[in-house]
Write an enzyme that holds these catalytic residues in place. Structure first.
Site, short mmCIF file in Angstrom:
data_model
loop_
_atom_site.label_atom_id
_atom_site.label_comp_id
_atom_site.label_asym_id
_atom_site.label_seq_id
_atom_site.Cartn_x
_atom_site.Cartn_y
_atom_site.Cartn_z
CE LYS A 126 -18.22 17.93 51.02
NZ LYS A 126 -16.76 18.13 50.96
N1 GLU Z 1 -15.10 18.83 47.80
C1 GLU Z 1 -13.80 19.40 47.97
C2 GLU Z 1 -13.39 19.38 49.42
O1 GLU Z 1 -13.87 18.58 50.20
C3 GLU Z 1 -13.68 20.78 47.33
C4 GLU Z 1 -14.66 21.80 47.81
C5 GLU Z 1 -14.61 23.09 47.01
O2 GLU Z 1 -13.82 23.22 46.10
O3 GLU Z 1 -15.43 23.97 47.34
O4 GLU Z 1 -12.50 20.09 49.84
#
Ligand code: GLU
Length: 436
Positions: A126
């Site tokens: 993240k």
């Molecule tokens: N931000 C989204 C999540 O928390 C998607 C992450 C992604 O598609 O890599 O799942």
């Protein structure tokens, strides 16, 4: 009482740096408690459990930009790769004034769990920038995004770590990230990020995927507890990409949306809000505030509204010990990441309210991100029907497996999801072994 920030004495041979300490409050502390709950169920794999309690790699970057008025501004950016045992890091990037390292660490760890829970060949990662993007012009936002991408460019890549949208980031920001990375590499690398515009190798169905996944697991869970979606009353917190789409799909299935809360306020209409009209209002005005047919409620009344399904789809730590007792719903579906504190989780469990946890409920987004990544590698693009069918199949199968584990061990769906996912991660860890 020692000062809250004092470093506590080391308790184990695995003494942790202070910011990894379980007593450190906040999202990372919550995640560590969740891992502790699951450890007794991991059998011999628990030997590797420390792996889950430390992110593999964390990068903090300074992001300087020139503002439109000619002055310089500096922002703090992060990219955390929590685990890569099952594949490259994968997870979004959020732009928010309250982003902290602890938050990004927890979000990256929840990505590891989420990706393993739906069997995607990814680890968890993240990123984020501590900034309120609403205060920036489009040019400033572009410069911020490009400089951040350059700074984290040393650890991301289509086979290393693939960012995606999250809170306050969108397709345009992904386009700038893809372009910046590609310019630095000297070749177009569309698979370096997902959630891109369709014209740049994005996937059909990606924008709606998280909301569609929330709806799909909602349908499955409702069936298990004998709740008829066609007659259900829904309340949603957050009316963006996740909450708005989930509300639309529930309403199409006959449910009544009775309350919505977002950063602008709380609206209520017992007879049912007109979802398409509300979606138009939000896209024109930026929030649900002022949606004429509805009455406005004080924000703290949101949690106690009469409903069957409550969908927190905004930020972390919204359902707490202070409001969990007010919740009337039979089921909570976590569209957001980390919306329920562990104390609130226990209260809901004791009250017989089913919680479908984030790590399965909102996995639809990253599942279609996976499809996007696969399509980019093969340069062969699928139809939206194909995508939605595959998404629904993956979500249903994952949910069924988790429900079975919850039944077998008589644990919550959150603990069951952690049992399934952490076992997969640690099995990969054990098979790969330590190197060197
Ligand atoms: N931000 C989204 C999540 O928390 C998607 C992450 C992604 O598609 O890599 O799942």
């Amino acid at each position: 009482m020692p000062h809250a920030l004092a470093t506590p004495p080391a308790k184990s041979p695995h003494a942790l740096p202070s910011f990894l300490d379980p007593e450190h409050l906040g999202p990372w502390g919550i995640y560590l408690q969740q891992v502790d709950r699951v450890t007794p169920y991991l059998g011999s794999l628990s030997r590797w459990v420390e792996t889950l309690k430390r992110p593999k790699r964390m990068l903090i970057v300074d992001v300087p930009i020139e503002l439109d008025n000619g002055t310089m501004a500096h922002f703090e950016g992060y990219r955390v790769q929590h685990n890569t045992s099952r594949g490259p890091g994968k997870g979004g990037v959020r732009f928010h004034q309250d982003v902290t390292l602890s938050e990004v660490m927890a979000l990256s760890a929840w990505m590891s769990v989420k990706n393993a829970a739906v069997s995607l060949p990814f680890g968890g990662a993240k990123g984020g920038i501590r900034v309120d993007p609403k205060t920036l012009s489009r040019g400033e936002l572009e410069r911020l995004t490009r400089r951040y991408t350059s700074e984290i460019g040393i650890i991301i890549g289509p086979n290393k770590d693939i960012p995606a949208p999250d809170v306050n980031t969108n397709e345009q920001i992904m386009a700038w990230m893809m372009d910046t990375y590609s310019m630095n590499e000297g070749a177009t690398a569309s698979g370096v990020v997902t959630g891109k515009p369709i014209a740049l190798g994005g996937s059909l169905g990606r924008r709606e995927a998280t909301g569609r996944g929330v709806f799909t697991v909602g349908q499955e869970a409702a069936q298990h507890i004998g709740l008829d979606i066609g007659r259900a009353k829904i309340a949603v917190q957050g009316f963006g990409n996740v909450g708005g789409i989930a509300a639309k799909l529930f309403a199409q299935a006959g449910a009544t949306l009775v309350a919505v809360q977002d950063h602008g306020g709380t609206i209520y209409q017992a007879s049912g809000l007109d979802v398409p009209a509300l979606l138009r209002h939000v896209s024109e005005h930026g929030s649900v505030k002022g949606f004429a047919p509805a009455e406005t409620l004080p924000d703290d009344r949101f949690w106690g509204v009469d409903c069957d399904i409550l969908i927190p789809a905004a930020l972390e730590q919204q359902i707490t010990a202070a409001n969990a007792h007010q919740i009337q719903a039979r089921m909570v579906i976590e569209g957001a990441n980390g919306p329920t504190t562990p104390e609130a989780d226990d209260i809901l469990h004791e009250r017989g309210i089913l919680v479908v946890p984030d790590v399965i409920a909102n996995a639809g987004g990253v599942t279609v991100s996976y499809f996007e990544w696969v399509q980019d590698f093969s340069s062969f693009f699928w139809s939206e029907d194909d995508i939605n069918l595959r998404l629904v199949r993956i979500m249903r199968e994952a949910f069924a497996a988790i429900w079975q584990v919850a039944d077998e061990h008589r644990v919550s769906l959150r603990t069951a999801t952690f049992i399934v996912a952490c076992s997969r991660i640690l099995q990969a860890r054990e098979l790969r072994g330590l190197y060197p």
